[in-house]
Design a protein around this motif. Structure first.
Motif, short mmCIF file in Angstrom:
data_model
loop_
_atom_site.label_atom_id
_atom_site.label_comp_id
_atom_site.label_asym_id
_atom_site.label_seq_id
_atom_site.Cartn_x
_atom_site.Cartn_y
_atom_site.Cartn_z
N GLY A 682 0.77 -1.20 -0.11
CA GLY A 682 0.08 -0.08 0.18
C GLY A 682 0.72 1.22 -0.10
N GLY A 683 0.10 2.34 0.53
CA GLY A 683 0.99 3.67 0.14
C GLY A 683 0.08 4.62 0.96
N ASN A 684 0.81 5.89 1.22
CA ASN A 684 0.12 7.21 1.58
C ASN A 684 0.39 8.30 0.84
OD1 ASN A 684 1.24 5.16 4.08
ND2 ASN A 684 -0.71 6.32 4.77
N VAL A 685 -0.35 9.11 0.66
CA VAL A 685 0.18 10.41 0.07
C VAL A 685 -0.33 11.68 0.90
CG1 VAL A 685 -0.45 11.98 -2.09
CG2 VAL A 685 -0.31 9.49 -2.16
N PHE A 686 0.58 12.68 1.11
CA PHE A 686 0.16 13.90 1.88
C PHE A 686 0.45 14.99 1.19
CE2 PHE A 686 2.04 10.26 4.42
CZ PHE A 686 0.84 10.15 5.45
N LEU A 687 -0.30 16.12 1.29
CA LEU A 687 -0.30 17.41 0.68
C LEU A 687 -0.57 18.73 1.37
CD1 LEU A 687 -0.07 18.82 -2.34
CD2 LEU A 687 -2.50 18.59 -2.34
N ASN A 688 0.13 19.54 1.71
CA ASN A 688 -0.15 20.82 2.16
C ASN A 688 0.28 21.92 1.22
OD1 ASN A 688 1.27 18.76 4.49
ND2 ASN A 688 -0.31 19.98 5.19
N TRP A 689 -1.09 22.84 0.89
CA TRP A 689 -0.91 23.74 0.13
C TRP A 689 -1.26 25.13 0.83
CZ3 TRP A 689 -4.65 24.50 -4.51
CH2 TRP A 689 -4.00 25.52 -5.54
N ASP A 690 -0.23 26.06 0.68
CA ASP A 690 -0.53 27.29 1.11
C ASP A 690 -1.46 28.15 -0.01
OD1 ASP A 690 -0.74 30.25 2.26
OD2 ASP A 690 1.11 29.96 3.14
N ILE A 691 -2.55 28.17 -0.03
CA ILE A 691 -3.25 28.74 -1.18
C ILE A 691 -3.13 30.39 -1.28
CG2 ILE A 691 -5.46 29.11 -2.25
CD1 ILE A 691 -6.27 26.45 -0.99
N GLY A 692 -3.03 30.92 -0.18
CA GLY A 692 -3.18 32.25 -0.03
C GLY A 692 -1.62 32.92 -0.50
N ARG A 693 -0.72 32.10 -0.41
CA ARG A 693 0.52 32.37 -1.13
C ARG A 693 0.98 32.08 -2.24
NH1 ARG A 693 1.04 32.45 4.46
NH2 ARG A 693 1.74 34.35 5.54
N SER A 694 0.12 31.13 -2.77
CA SER A 694 0.55 30.13 -3.85
C SER A 694 1.43 29.08 -3.91
CB SER A 694 0.46 30.94 -5.16
OG SER A 694 -1.07 31.68 -5.46
N THR A 695 1.68 28.62 -2.70
CA THR A 695 3.02 27.96 -2.48
C THR A 695 2.48 26.35 -1.89
OG1 THR A 695 3.87 29.83 -1.82
CG2 THR A 695 5.02 27.75 -1.28
N LEU A 696 3.30 25.48 -2.67
CA LEU A 696 2.91 24.02 -2.06
C LEU A 696 3.81 23.66 -1.13
CD1 LEU A 696 1.40 21.43 -2.59
CD2 LEU A 696 3.33 20.75 -4.44
N LEU A 697 3.50 23.87 0.28
CA LEU A 697 4.49 23.77 1.20
C LEU A 697 5.42 22.38 1.15
CD1 LEU A 697 2.53 24.91 4.41
CD2 LEU A 697 3.95 26.13 2.79
N GLN A 698 4.25 21.15 1.10
CA GLN A 698 5.11 19.94 0.88
C GLN A 698 4.19 18.85 0.28
OE1 GLN A 698 5.09 16.76 3.05
NE2 GLN A 698 3.10 17.20 3.83
N HIS A 699 4.73 17.84 -0.42
CA HIS A 699 3.81 16.45 -0.78
C HIS A 699 4.81 15.57 -0.72
CE1 HIS A 699 5.71 16.84 -5.02
NE2 HIS A 699 5.86 18.13 -4.67
#
Length: 760
Positions: A682-699
Motif C-alpha cells: 500500500g501507500g500514503n500521499v500527503f499534501l499541504n498547500w498554502d493557497i493564500g501565498r500560492s505555495t505548495l508547502l510539501q507533498h
C-alpha cells in the motif's frame, strides 16, 4: 526394502517385545515400544526408520534413521542415512548423527533444522508476512548442547521459511538459543543471494514475547540539504514494563545526531515517555539559484516527554515537556509538516484531585511562541490553583449551584526588538453560578443561569494605558437564558435502498444574555489575560435554526453491521447570528473565531453556517462558514471531510480566513492511504498547500510492500522553504528514505519522522 534387511528388523523387534510382562526400559528412554525382558548384549543395532519416542527428560523426542548403532549402557548411538530428530520445538535432519539418549546432546553433520518461535508468534504473525513464524537453519555441523540450544558451524539461518528463502544470514559460527537469541560471528546478510552488509558479530533476538534487545534494521535516506543519511537504533528491553531505544543519525552534508527514548508503564494510569535528541551540525556550503550560501556550524537539542502518575488519595499528576533549542533546526530537518511548522515550546505540569464533588488542580504552564529565532512571547501560569464545586441540587427545587475559583500568577513576557517586557500579574477569580431547568419537555427546553463574577488583579492600566502595580477589583453579574424549541419532527419509512426509516427534525434555538456593567472597564489589563476581555453593560441575543435528517438502514455489507447499530445523522444544517446592544462586543465574541478582533464594530455578528454530513457510515464531512453581510464577503470558512472504508482512507481539510481586505490566509491539507492484499502492500500521499501565498508547502509519497518474509518501504518528499527567510540555505529540500524489513527483525522511523513516524 530388501527381504534380508526386513527379516533382520523383524527379528530384533520380536526380541524387544517378546515378553513384556517383566519389562526393562532402555536407559535414558522410558518407552513401552522397546521394552524387553533380557538382551545378552551391550550394543543393539537397529536399521531402517527406527523410532524412539520418550517421556520424562526427553519427552516428545523422536529419532528416525536408516541405520542406527546403540549402546544401551551409555546411551550413545550413531545414526546414518536420512537421520531425523523431532522434538516439541524443532526438527533436525542430517547425514550422520552422534547422539546420547541420556543427556539429549549430540552432533549433526551436514544438517538443517526448522524450529518454532513459540505460541506467541503463532498469535502475532504480523512480523512474518503470510508464513508460519519459524526459524530455518543449516550448517556443516550442528551441535545440540542444551534442551533448546544449538551451535551451528559454517551455515546460515533465516525466518523466511520457504523452499528458496528470500533472505539469509550466513555465518561462520552461531549459537542459537530457541525462544531467546542467536549469536552470530562473521555474519553476512544476503537478500536474494546478494550480500547486503557484514557484521563481525551479530546478536539476533528470537524471544517469544516480542520484546528482545538488539539492533534494529538501519534506515537509509538522502536529502538536498542533509545529503546521504544513515539512521541506526538499538532497542533495550529492560523488562516487561520498561524499554530504551538509542538512535544515531549520520548526515553526509550537515553532521550527525544522537538521541534516546525511554518508556515505562508502572501501573494503569502511571506511565511515561521521555525522548531527547542532540544534533551536532558542521559548517555547510549550499548552492541555490540565488548563489552560494554558508550555514555555520551549530549544536542544538530537543526534549519531549509526557508523564502520568497515579498518587495516593485519588490524586493524579501529569507533566509535559516539548522543548527545542533551535527554531531553524526544527524547520530544516523535520519530515512531518506539523513538527516543521511548530513555533511553540512548552513546559508544564499539573496535580489534580477530586473528593465528594470538589476538585482541585494545581497547574504550572510556560509557553513560548517564537516570531524569529530571537524574538518570542512567553505566556502561562507560574502557578495557578483551580478549585471547583460540581453542580449540586438545592433540595427538591429545580435549582443547581456550582462554584469555580482560580488563583494564578499569570506569565506574560514580551521579548521583541531587543527589549524584554514583563507584564505578568496576579489574578484571583471566583465565579458562583445558579442554574435553573425551567422545563423538561423533550420538544421545548428552557434553562436559565445567573453568574456572579468577582476578579481581583494585582496590576491595572493607568490613564496612558500603561500597566502599573495598582490593584483592581472587577465585579459584575451575567444573566443568561437558553431556549431550544419548539422542536418539530416527522418520521418517514421509505424502505428503499437508501434508508429503512428517515427522521426530519427542525430545531430553533434562542439565547438571551445580559452582562452587567462595571467600573474602570478601561483599566483592566487585557495584554496579560486576553481571555478576560469583557465588554460590560451589553445585552447579547443569539438566534439560530438547525435542520437535522437522521436515517437508519441495515446494510448488506457485513463489514458495516456495527456502524448501523444506531441512527446516523445524514445531514445537519444550522444558521446562527448574534445581536449586541454595544457594537464593540461584536469584535470580541469567541463564538465567531474567523472574525475575532478583525472586523469593525457592529451591532450584528457575521452569519455562521454550520453543516455536517455523513452520506454513508464510512464517510463524513463538515463545514463552518462566516459571512459578513455588512461587507458582503466571506470572513472565513473551514471545511473537512474524510472517508474510511476497507482498504482506502482519505481526508481533506480546507480553511480560509480574511485578515484584511487584500490579505487572505488560506490552506489546503489532504492525505490518503491505500492498502491491498490484506495490508501487505500500500501507500500514503500527503499534501499541504498554502493557497493564500500560492505555495505548495510539501507533498510526500510513501509506499510499502511486504512479500511473505521480507518487505521494503520507500518515501519521497518535496518540502518548500520560505523564499523570503534568509535562515534557509536552499529554497526546496528533496528527501528520499528507504527501509527494509526482514521477517522477525524490526525496523523503525528515524527521530525526524521518516515515513510519517510509522512502521510498515
Amino acid at each position: 526394502m530388501s527381504q534380508p534387511r526386513f527379516c533382520r528388523i523383524f527379528v530384533v523387534f520380536l526380541i524387544l517385545v517378546a515378553t513384556p510382562a517383566a519389562a526393562q526400559l532402555i536407559p535414558g528412554w522410558e518407552t513401552k515400544q522397546f521394552t524387553f525382558e533380557r538382551i545378552d548384549a551391550d550394543r543393539i543395532r537397529l536399521m531402517r526408520e527406527v523410532e524412539i519416542n520418550g517421556v520424562g527428560p526427553n519427552a516428545g523426542q523422536q529419532i528416525f534413521a536408516d541405520d542406527l548403532e546403540w549402546n544401551t549402557t551409555t546411551g550413545d548411538f550413531v545414526a546414518t542415512g536420512n537421520v531425523l530428530l523431532v522434538s516439541k520445538t524443532a526438527r533436525l535432519s542430517a547425514e550422520r548423527v552422534e547422539f546420547n539418549t541420556k543427556t539429549g546432546r549430540g552432533t549433526f553433520h551436514t544438517a538443517s533444522g526448522l524450529a518454532s518461535l513459540g505460541p506467541r508468534a503463532l498469535l502475532d504473525k504480523s512480523m512474518f508476512g503470510t508464513l508460519e513464524p519459524d526459524i530455518y537453519f543449516y550448517g556443516e555441523t550442528i551441535e545440540k548442547i542444551g534442551d533448546d540450544k544449538f551451535v551451528l558451524t559454517n551455515g546460515w539461518f533465516t525466518t523466511c521459511v520457504q523452499p528458496t528463502p528470500r533472505w539469509q544470514i550466513v555465518t561462520g559460527k552461531a549459537t542459537i538459543n530457541l525462544d531467546d537469541y542467536a549469536m552470530l560471528r562473521n555474519a553476512v546478510v544476503r537478500v536474494k543471494d546478494v550480500p547486503v552488509f557484514y557484521l563481525p558479530i551479530m546478536y539476533y533476538p528470537i524471544q517469544s514475547d516480542d520484546r528482545a534487545s538488539g539492533f534494529l534494521l538501519p534506515t537509509y535516506g538522502s536529502s538536498t540539504f542533509r545529503g546521504s543519511s544513515l539512521s541506526n537504533a538499538f532497542f533495550w528491553a529492560i523488562n516487561r514494563s520498561q524499554d530504551l531505544t538509542v538512535f544515531h543519525d549520520w548526515f553526509a552534508k550537515t553532521g550527525q545526531g544522537v538521541g534516546s527514548e525511554y518508556r515505562y508503564s508502572a501501573a494503569p494510569g502511571s506511565e511515561g515517555n521521555f525522548r531527547a535528541y542532540w544534533l551536532n551540525e558542521k559548517e555547510g556550503v549550499f548552492e541555490s539559484p540565488g548563489g552560494t550560501s554558508i550555514r555555520p556550524a551549530s549544536r542544538s537539542y530537543e526534549v519531549r516527554s509526557a508523564v502520568a502518575q497515579q498518587l495516593p488519595a485519588g490524586i493524579r499528576a501529569r507533566a509535559r515537556v516539548d522543548y527545542f533549542s533551535s527554531l531553524t533546526t526544527q524547520q530544516l530537518y523535520n519530515t512531518n509538516v506539523n513538527d516543521a511548522s511548530r513555533r511553540q515550546r512548552t513546559v508544564g505540569g499539573s496535580v489534580t484531585g477530586a473528593w465528594q464533588g470538589v476538585s482541585v488542580t494545581s497547574n504550572f504552564q510556560r509557553n513560548e511562541l517564537f516570531y524569529t529565532d530571537t524574538e518570542s512571547i512567553i505566556t502561562g501560569y507560574a502557578p495557578s490553583i483551580i478549585a471547583s464545586l460540581t453542580s449540586k441540587r438545592l433540595g427538591t427545587l429545580p435549582l443547581y449551584v456550582a462554584v469555580n475559583s482560580e488563583a494564578s500568577n499569570v506569565l506574560y513576557i514580551d521579548q521583541r526588538n531587543n527589549v524584554r517586557n514583563e507584564l505578568g500579574l496576579g489574578r484571583i477569580d471566583v465565579v458562583p453560578t445558579l442554574r435553573a431547568a425551567l422545563t423538561n419537555w423533550p420538544f421545548f427546553n428552557v434553562n436559565a443561569a445567573v453568574t456572579y463574577r468577582n476578579t481581583y488583579f494585582t496590576e491595572s492600566l493607568d490613564e496612558r494605558f500603561v500597566q502599573v502595580p495598582v490593584s483592581l477589583n472587577r465585579r459584575y453579574f451575567d444573566v443568561k437564558t437558553d431556549l431550544t424549541g419548539p422542536v418539530f419532527s416527522r418520521v418517514f419509512s421509505p424502505n428503499n435502498a437508501f434508508a429503512d426509516r428517515l427522521k426530519h427534525v427542525i430545531e430553533p434555538n434562542f439565547t438571551l444574555q445580559r452582562t452587567g456593567d462595571f467600573e474602570n472597564q478601561d483599566r483592566v489589563s487585557t495584554i496579560a489575560s486576553s481571555y478576560d476581555f469583557v465588554v460590560g453593560g451589553v445585552t447579547r441575543v443569539n438566534y439560530g435554526l438547525t435542520n437535522r435528517v437522521l436515517v437508519r438502514k441495515t446494510p448488506l455489507d457485513p463489514a458495516a453491521l456495527n456502524a448501523a447499530s444506531a441512527p446516523r445523522e445524514l445531514l445537519s444544517v444550522g444558521l446562527t447570528q448574534s445581536y449586541y446592544s454595544d457594537p464593540l462586543a461584536s469584535r470580541f465574541d469567541l463564538s465567531y473565531q474567523a472574525s475575532y478582533g478583525l472586523r469593525a464594530a457592529s451591532n450584528f455578528s457575521p452569519v455562521a453556517l454550520i453543516v455536517r454530513a455523513s452520506p454513508t457510515a464510512f464517510t463524513n464531512g463538515s463545514l463552518r462558514l462566516e459571512y459578513d453581510h455588512e461587507l458582503g464577503q466571506v470572513q472565513g470558512f473551514n471545511a473537512t471531510g474524510g472517508s474510511t472504508y476497507r482498504a482506502a482512507q482519505v481526508s481533506v481539510g480546507w480553511s480560509t480566513r480574511r485578515l484584511t481586505d487584500t490579505l487572505i490566509d488560506s490552506a489546503l491539507n489532504a492525505s490518503s492511504t491505500l492498502t491491498f492484499l490484506d495490508g501487505k502492500t500500500g501507500g500514503n500521499v500527503f499534501l499541504n498547500w498554502d493557497i493564500g501565498r500560492s505555495t505548495l508547502l510539501q507533498h510526500r509519497w510513501v509506499a510499502f510492500y511486504n512479500a511473505q518474509c521480507c518487505g521494503i518501504a520507500v518515501e519521497y518528499q518535496e518540502y518548500n522553504f520560505p523564499s523570503f527567510d534568509a535562515r534557509f540555505p536552499i529554497p526546496k529540500d528533496r528527501r528520499f528514505n528507504l527501509s527494509f524489513t526482514l521477517a522477525g527483525i524490526g525496523t523503525f522511523s528515524n527521530f525526524f519522522g521518516a515515513f510519517g513516524g510509522s512502521r510498515y
